[in-house]
Each structure stands twice: as structure tokens, then as C-alpha cells.
Design a protein around this motif. Structure first.
Motif, PDB file in Angstrom:
ATOM      1  N   LYS A 416       3.726  -6.588  -1.689  1.00  0.00           N
ATOM      2  CA  LYS A 416       4.792  -7.472  -1.219  1.00  0.00           C
ATOM      3  C   LYS A 416       6.183  -6.957  -1.547  1.00  0.00           C
ATOM      4  N   LYS A 417       6.276  -6.081  -2.555  1.00  0.00           N
ATOM      5  CA  LYS A 417       7.578  -5.529  -2.947  1.00  0.00           C
ATOM      6  C   LYS A 417       7.865  -4.190  -2.270  1.00  0.00           C
ATOM      7  N   GLY A 418       6.961  -3.784  -1.367  1.00  0.00           N
ATOM      8  CA  GLY A 418       7.178  -2.551  -0.633  1.00  0.00           C
ATOM      9  C   GLY A 418       6.635  -1.301  -1.287  1.00  0.00           C
ATOM     10  N   ASN A 419       5.939  -1.449  -2.419  1.00  0.00           N
ATOM     11  CA  ASN A 419       5.360  -0.283  -3.089  1.00  0.00           C
ATOM     12  C   ASN A 419       4.135   0.215  -2.338  1.00  0.00           C
ATOM     13  N   LEU A 420       4.081   1.509  -2.134  1.00  0.00           N
ATOM     14  CA  LEU A 420       2.965   2.132  -1.425  1.00  0.00           C
ATOM     15  C   LEU A 420       1.886   2.575  -2.406  1.00  0.00           C
ATOM     16  N   PHE A 421       0.639   2.265  -2.080  1.00  0.00           N
ATOM     17  CA  PHE A 421      -0.512   2.701  -2.886  1.00  0.00           C
ATOM     18  C   PHE A 421      -1.408   3.557  -1.985  1.00  0.00           C
ATOM     19  N   ILE A 422      -1.679   4.775  -2.419  1.00  0.00           N
ATOM     20  CA  ILE A 422      -2.509   5.690  -1.632  1.00  0.00           C
ATOM     21  C   ILE A 422      -3.950   5.639  -2.135  1.00  0.00           C
ATOM     22  N   LYS A 423      -4.875   5.393  -1.199  1.00  0.00           N
ATOM     23  CA  LYS A 423      -6.303   5.348  -1.566  1.00  0.00           C
ATOM     24  C   LYS A 423      -6.955   6.718  -1.456  1.00  0.00           C
ATOM     25  N   GLY A 424      -6.484   7.526  -0.519  1.00  0.00           N
ATOM     26  CA  GLY A 424      -7.080   8.849  -0.326  1.00  0.00           C
ATOM     27  C   GLY A 424      -6.807   9.356   1.082  1.00  0.00           C
ATOM     28  N   ARG A 425      -7.378  10.499   1.386  1.00  0.00           N
ATOM     29  CA  ARG A 425      -7.205  11.096   2.707  1.00  0.00           C
ATOM     30  C   ARG A 425      -8.215  10.506   3.683  1.00  0.00           C
ATOM     31  N   ARG A 426      -7.766  10.269   4.910  1.00  0.00           N
ATOM     32  CA  ARG A 426      -8.658   9.737   5.950  1.00  0.00           C
ATOM     33  C   ARG A 426      -9.864  10.645   6.151  1.00  0.00           C
ATOM     34  N   ASP A 427      -9.621  11.952   6.128  1.00  0.00           N
ATOM     35  CA  ASP A 427     -10.705  12.905   6.381  1.00  0.00           C
ATOM     36  C   ASP A 427     -11.706  12.981   5.233  1.00  0.00           C
ATOM     37  N   ASN A 428     -11.313  12.473   4.049  1.00  0.00           N
ATOM     38  CA  ASN A 428     -12.221  12.503   2.895  1.00  0.00           C
ATOM     39  C   ASN A 428     -13.094  11.253   2.817  1.00  0.00           C
ATOM     40  N   MET A 429     -12.705  10.203   3.519  1.00  0.00           N
ATOM     41  CA  MET A 429     -13.433   8.937   3.431  1.00  0.00           C
ATOM     42  C   MET A 429     -14.876   9.103   3.895  1.00  0.00           C
ATOM     43  N   MET A 430     -15.776   8.463   3.194  1.00  0.00           N
ATOM     44  CA  MET A 430     -17.203   8.528   3.511  1.00  0.00           C
ATOM     45  C   MET A 430     -17.692   7.154   3.968  1.00  0.00           C
ATOM     46  N   LEU A 431     -18.819   7.150   4.630  1.00  0.00           N
ATOM     47  CA  LEU A 431     -19.430   5.888   5.060  1.00  0.00           C
ATOM     48  C   LEU A 431     -20.683   5.607   4.252  1.00  0.00           C
ATOM     49  N   GLY A 432     -20.797   4.353   3.793  1.00  0.00           N
ATOM     50  CA  GLY A 432     -21.985   3.946   3.057  1.00  0.00           C
ATOM     51  C   GLY A 432     -23.141   3.655   3.999  1.00  0.00           C
ATOM     52  N   PRO A 433     -24.312   3.310   3.467  1.00  0.00           N
ATOM     53  CA  PRO A 433     -25.512   3.094   4.291  1.00  0.00           C
ATOM     54  C   PRO A 433     -25.356   1.980   5.320  1.00  0.00           C
ATOM     55  N   VAL A 459     -19.001  14.166  -3.801  1.00  0.00           N
ATOM     56  CA  VAL A 459     -19.485  14.588  -2.488  1.00  0.00           C
ATOM     57  C   VAL A 459     -20.662  13.694  -2.098  1.00  0.00           C
ATOM     58  N   GLN A 460     -21.013  13.758  -0.821  1.00  0.00           N
ATOM     59  CA  GLN A 460     -22.138  12.966  -0.322  1.00  0.00           C
ATOM     60  C   GLN A 460     -23.252  13.923   0.096  1.00  0.00           C
ATOM     61  N   LYS A 461     -24.462  13.722  -0.477  1.00  0.00           N
ATOM     62  CA  LYS A 461     -25.609  14.567  -0.143  1.00  0.00           C
ATOM     63  C   LYS A 461     -26.787  13.681   0.244  1.00  0.00           C
ATOM     64  N   LYS A 462     -27.207  13.827   1.502  1.00  0.00           N
ATOM     65  CA  LYS A 462     -28.322  13.029   2.018  1.00  0.00           C
ATOM     66  C   LYS A 462     -28.117  11.538   1.783  1.00  0.00           C
ATOM     67  N   GLY A 463     -26.886  11.107   2.024  1.00  0.00           N
ATOM     68  CA  GLY A 463     -26.559   9.689   1.901  1.00  0.00           C
ATOM     69  C   GLY A 463     -26.323   9.208   0.482  1.00  0.00           C
ATOM     70  N   LYS A 464     -26.460  10.107  -0.502  1.00  0.00           N
ATOM     71  CA  LYS A 464     -26.267   9.742  -1.907  1.00  0.00           C
ATOM     72  C   LYS A 464     -24.955  10.329  -2.413  1.00  0.00           C
ATOM     73  N   LEU A 465     -24.312   9.626  -3.342  1.00  0.00           N
ATOM     74  CA  LEU A 465     -23.060  10.111  -3.923  1.00  0.00           C
ATOM     75  C   LEU A 465     -23.337  10.928  -5.175  1.00  0.00           C
ATOM     76  N   VAL A 466     -22.809  12.145  -5.165  1.00  0.00           N
ATOM     77  CA  VAL A 466     -23.005  13.075  -6.277  1.00  0.00           C
ATOM     78  C   VAL A 466     -21.635  13.482  -6.800  1.00  0.00           C
ATOM     79  N   ALA A 467     -21.478  13.445  -8.122  1.00  0.00           N
ATOM     80  CA  ALA A 467     -20.216  13.860  -8.738  1.00  0.00           C
ATOM     81  C   ALA A 467     -20.380  15.231  -9.375  1.00  0.00           C
ATOM     82  N   LYS A 468     -19.527  16.154  -8.980  1.00  0.00           N
ATOM     83  CA  LYS A 468     -19.435  17.456  -9.658  1.00  0.00           C
ATOM     84  C   LYS A 468     -18.366  17.296 -10.733  1.00  0.00           C
ATOM     85  N   VAL A 469     -18.723  17.565 -11.975  1.00  0.00           N
ATOM     86  CA  VAL A 469     -17.820  17.267 -13.089  1.00  0.00           C
ATOM     87  C   VAL A 469     -17.583  18.500 -13.953  1.00  0.00           C
ATOM     88  N   HIS A 470     -16.304  18.764 -14.222  1.00  0.00           N
ATOM     89  CA  HIS A 470     -15.939  19.808 -15.190  1.00  0.00           C
ATOM     90  C   HIS A 470     -15.593  19.107 -16.494  1.00  0.00           C
TER      91      HIS A 470
END
Length: 539
Positions: A416-433, A459-470
Motif C-alpha cells: 500500500k505504500k508503494g514498496n516493491l517486493f520481488i518474488k523471482g523470475r517468471r522463467d524460473n517459476m515452477m508448477l506444482g502437481p 530444481v524440479q526433477k520428475k515433479g519433485k523439488l530438489v535442493a542443491k546446497v553448498h
């Protein structure tokens, strides 16, 4: 006071600054070279003379490939104020990528630093009529022409720069920025955070990136301030003494740099034993400790810092809480190469947690195609928005709405105060089941809050969410030694940490964003010039 009706091209800015600030320091190579505005002007005019003698016509493209140094800035101004078009090339581009940029941009010449000459293969140098060594501004290869050309007074609608993006998607396009784009952007940034001639910038990001070039070079030059460059990459051995000696008032950075400082230096101080960990878990005590650490951090940065700009990607929420508690003078910005780059920003003292701030003066931002979660696509309009992509009318057309708004491809919302919040890139968005929208950057933000994580990628592998972590392997090994276990037990410890991490994340995200697996990323992820992960390499 800056006047709105003056300085419409980079040549106008150059001339006005030399006239107003002639004897002040413009650029410096730490502990090596200092040049005043007058000396920069002489160097620029001499280099324009070389371009004229070589027959480089107004409007022709001149590539810039070099490490940060005063002569990079001199070269940039010499090219643009004489009506030519500068093509900055990122130093970390491969020889193959450099060949593509030179070919696609139709470059007629290149100014290259001695450290990067090896990337210019012979068959490319044979095709370029003019090659200048950036370190000395002397020609390495000079054509013979019957008569020198005359430089042109650039017009505000003329293309000043073509910047080839180093995107996280791997695709590189030539962004055309006009004199008007860059001058308007400089004035708009000045209004957001006025720079004074007494300011000293310490540059640690590549000048070939729009962020550092526009805000870290053009802005201080416009205001008569000074910029200091490091003679090499900003490793601790170079950066720490420079901070102490230069005592910068302004610095530009990216989230990863400050996140590493917090995770590798500050947080371990408060978690090295069980007593400190217990105290640190109490919010009131944690804030007090952060304030103490903030004072020391400010001293480490030279003690005079009044603006520490963070841009390029979203900062870790835990780290931002630390900066706020610490009273560290950080500002946040959001933008793209295509917008010169700044679209939104918040200065120290006016930052809202995890927001990029409101649109800067002169820019309009709105959200379209809003979904049921009230998240939509960010589009923008303003005088700093590019002329288009070089030799790519189709992509240019697809990048704008029918009524002329630039499509950023970022997803977000505005409060409401005009602050922008970025969720991510459109091309990175994934679809759930069941068609749910999954924002990997949100999940990564939660993962990165975990104590022993340095960085991650979902990343998404075979419909499952996998986190690569350093992971922070050094801290894990130190923890084992403190517990009386040898570092040989690290494999078992990592299994335990991964199980804890999955529980930690899945308790904090919605059900369709829960992780199925965590895999180790034993070495840091490969990154772009602004230290964003090159996602396309890991999908």
C-alpha cells in the motif's frame, strides 16, 4: 544545485564536470595512480584523437574489455562523448563469448587491458583494424587512413552503449542504451541519494556491468566525487587495507558479498560455543550483539561509509535483519541492464525488510496478470528504459506491452505504500502437481537462512523439488572438533544436517513448495558478474 534543463548527453555531463571540478580527483588506482578531472579530460581528448586518426566514424562500435582502472573510465568517455558507441565486455566472458560479442556488435575497434589480451584470438585481432592497450592508451595495431575523421556531437537519442547481458539463463543480448537513457538515469539516481563532491567511492564490481558503470562511475563523475579502483579482484588481502586507507563514503555491492561477511565472519563469533549460541537465540540479546558487531563492521569499512548499496538480487532475510539491527547504512535497489539499471530503490534509514523500495522518481512500475496469490508480472516505464536489443527487433517487440511498458519478466507485488517486493523470475517459476505456482527463490531464501548453508539452488526433477546446497564445510568441521569428534565423521554429520535442513525448510514453506531431497554442491555455484547463480548450468 543540478538543473533539469542541462546535461542531456554524456558529452554535456563530461564537459560540465571537467569545468566545475577540474582539480579534484576523478579516478584513482589504489596506491598507484591518481587522475584529476582535468587530467582525465586530457587523456580523453588524446584518445579521441587516436580514434579519429584510425578512421573510426561516429556511430561505429568500440569494444571495451578490461579490469577496473581509471583508463577504463577514460576509454568509456572518449568513445561516447565523440559520438561513437561503447560495447563493454565482461572480463569473465570466455574467449568464445567475446568473439560472439565482437561479431554481433559489429565492433570496429577494441580497447583491451594487458591482463585480458590473451582472450583476443589472432583470427579476431586480424579482423579488427584498431587495437588499443587500455593500460597505456597506446595503439597496438593502427590502420593507415588517408585523413582523420571528425568526431560528432552526440544527440540525446543516439545510442551511447550496447551492453551484452550475462544472464542467469545463459542467453546474452545486446542492450542499447541511449545518451538520454543514461543521463536521465544519472539524474534520477542523484535525486534518490544525492552525491556530493567530497564523496569517495570504492569500486569492487566490474565496470562493464550496468550497475557499476551507471551508479558507480557516471553518477560520481556527474557530481564531482572520486572513485578508487583496486589493482586486482577484491580479495580480502587487497580489499581490507584499501578500506582502511581509502575510507570510502559510498560502495556498491551485491547480496552474496555481504552474506558471506555475515555467515563466515560475524555469525560464527556468536555461535562458537553453547553459551554464546543460547544467548544469541534470545532476540533482545541478539539485537544488542548485532549492534556491537555493526560498529566494528563500520570501522572495518573505514569508518566513514554513509551508503552501502546492495543490488543485483534479493538479499537473505536473516542477513538483512542483521544489517538493520547493526545500524549499517545499507540501501537496496532493483533494476535490469535494460533500464540503465535502476527502477526502484530505498536509501539507508528508509529500507523496508525484503523490499526493493518504491519506484524511483521518474519511473512508473505496475503489476499485471495478477494471480490468486496476488503476485503478478512487474512492468515499468521511464526515460531510462532501453531503446531495444541490437539487431533483434522481434525480441525487442516482445519485451514491451502494446502500450509501451517494459516487461521485466520478474514477478512481484507492491504494498500500500508503494514498496516493491520481488518474488523471482517468471522463467524460473515452477508448477506444482495441481498447477500451483512455486517460486524457487522463496524456497532458496528459507534454505539460506539455515545456519550451516552458504548458498543453494532449487530444481524440479520428475515433479519433485530438489535442493542443491553448498554447505559451510569449515564450520561443520570446527563443530565436530568442538564436540570431540574427528573431521572423518563429516559424512555422518552431513546426513544429520540434511535431515535437519529438510525439516527446517518444510516447516516454513507451503505444502507444494516442500523439498523431497537435498543434494550436496561441494564447490560454490558458477556465477554471473553480479554473483548471481547461473541457473541454466544446473537444471
Amino acid at each position: 544545485m543540478k538543473k533539469e534543463n542541462e546535461n542531456n548527453t554524456l558529452r554535456d555531463i563530461f564537459s560540465a564536470s571537467v569545468k566545475n571540478y577540474g582539480e579534484r580527483m576523478a579516478f584513482s588506482l589504489h596506491n598507484k595512480e591518481i587522475i584529476t578531472y582535468n587530467e582525465a579530460s586530457s587523456k580523453i581528448e588524446n584518445l579521441i584523437g587516436v580514434l579519429n586518426k584510425a578512421g573510426i566514424e561516429p556511430g561505429q562500435k568500440v569494444a571495451l574489455l578490461g579490469n577496473n582502472m581509471p583508463n577504463w573510465a577514460v576509454s568509456y568517455f572518449a568513445i561516447t562523448v565523440s559520438g561513437r558507441v561503447v560495447v563493454p565486455i565482461l572480463p569473465d566472458f570466455t574467449a568464445f563469448e567475446i568473439i560472439n560479442v565482437l561479431d554481433h556488435s559489429d565492433a570496429s575497434a577494441i580497447i583491451v587491458s594487458s591482463k585480458l589480451e590473451y582472450k583476443i584470438h589472432k583470427h579476431i585481432s586480424d579482423k579488427l583494424p584498431l587495437i588499443i592497450r587500455m593500460d597505456t592508451l597506446e595503439p597496438v595495431k593502427m590502420p593507415t587512413v588517408s585523413s582523420p575523421v571528425q568526431p560528432a556531437e552526440p544527440k540525446q537519442e543516439d545510442i551511447a552503449s550496447i551492453i551484452y547481458t550475462s544472464g542467469t539463463s545463459g542467453a546474452s543480448k545486446g542492450v542499447m542504451l541511449t545518451h538520454s537513457n543514461l543521463v536521465h538515469h544519472t539524474k534520477m539516481t542523484y535525486k534518490l541519494f544525492p552525491i556530493v563532491k567530497e564523496d569517495t567511492f570504492l569500486s569492487i564490481l566490474p565496470l562493464s556491468h550496468a550497475y557499476e558503470c551507471s551508479i558507480g562511475m557516471l553518477l560520481p563523475f556527474y557530481c564531482g566525487a572520486s572513485v578508487v579502483y583496486l589493482d586486482g579482484s577484491p580479495t580480502p588481502s587487497l580489499l581490507m587495507p584499501a578500506l582502511k586507507e581509502v575510507k570510502p563514503t559510498v560502495m556498491l555491492s551485491v547480496p552474496l558479498i555481504v552474506e558471506k561477511i555475515y555467515k563466515l565472519k560475524i555469525r560464527p563469533m556468536f555461535t562458537k560455543n553453547i553459551i554464546l549460541r543460547t544467548l544469541y537465540s534470545i532476540p533482545l540479546i541478539r539485537r544488542a550483539l548485532h549492534k556491537l558487531a555493526g560498529k566494528k563492521l563500520l570501522e572495518t569499512f573505514g569508518g566513514k561509509l554513509r551508503f552501502f548499496g546492495i543490488g543485483g538480487s534479493r538479499i537473505d532475510g536473516v542477513v538483512e535483519h542483521f544489517l538493520a539491527d547493526a545500524g549499517f547504512p545499507y540501501g537496496i535497489g532493483y533494476g535490469l541492464t535494460e533500464t540503465s539499471p535502476l527502477l526502484a530503490g530505498a536509501i539507508p534509514g528508509k529500507v523496508k525488510w525484503q523490499s526493493t523500495g518504491p519506484a524511483i522518481e521518474g519511473v512508473e512500475i505496475k503489476i499485471i496478470n495478477i494471480n490468486r496469490e496476488k503476485i503478478g508480472e512487474v512492468i515499468a516505464k521511464g526515460p531510462n528504459v532501453m531503446a531495444g536489443y541490437y539487431k533483434d527487433d522481434e525480441t525487442t517487440k516482445a519485451s514491451f506491452t502494446k502500450d509501451g511498458w517494459f516487461i521485466t519478466k520478474d514477478l512481484g507485488h507492491i504494498d500500500k505504500k508503494g514498496n516493491l517486493f520481488i518474488k523471482g523470475r517468471r522463467d524460473n517459476m515452477m508448477l506444482g502437481p495441481n498447477g500451483e505456482n512455486i517460486y524457487p527463490e522463496d524456497i532458496e531464501s528459507v534454505i539460506n537462512e539455515f545456519d550451516l548453508v552458504l548458498e543453494s539452488l532449487v530444481v524440479q526433477k520428475k515433479g519433485k523439488l530438489v535442493a542443491k546446497v553448498h554447505f559451510n564445510y569449515e564450520e561443520i568441521k570446527n563443530g565436530l572438533l568442538e564436540e570431540g569428534n574427528g573431521s572423518d565423521n563429516i559424512t555422518d554429520k552431513l546426513k544429520e544436517i540434511k535431515a535437519e535442513l529438510i525439516s527446517y525448510v518444510n516447516e516454513r514453506v507451503n505444502k507444494f513448495s516442500r523439498l523431497s531431497e537435498i543434494t550436496e554442491q561441494p564447490v560454490p555455484f558458477e556465477k554471473t558478474a553480479t554473483l548471481k547463480i547461473k541457473r541454466y548450468l544446473y537444471n
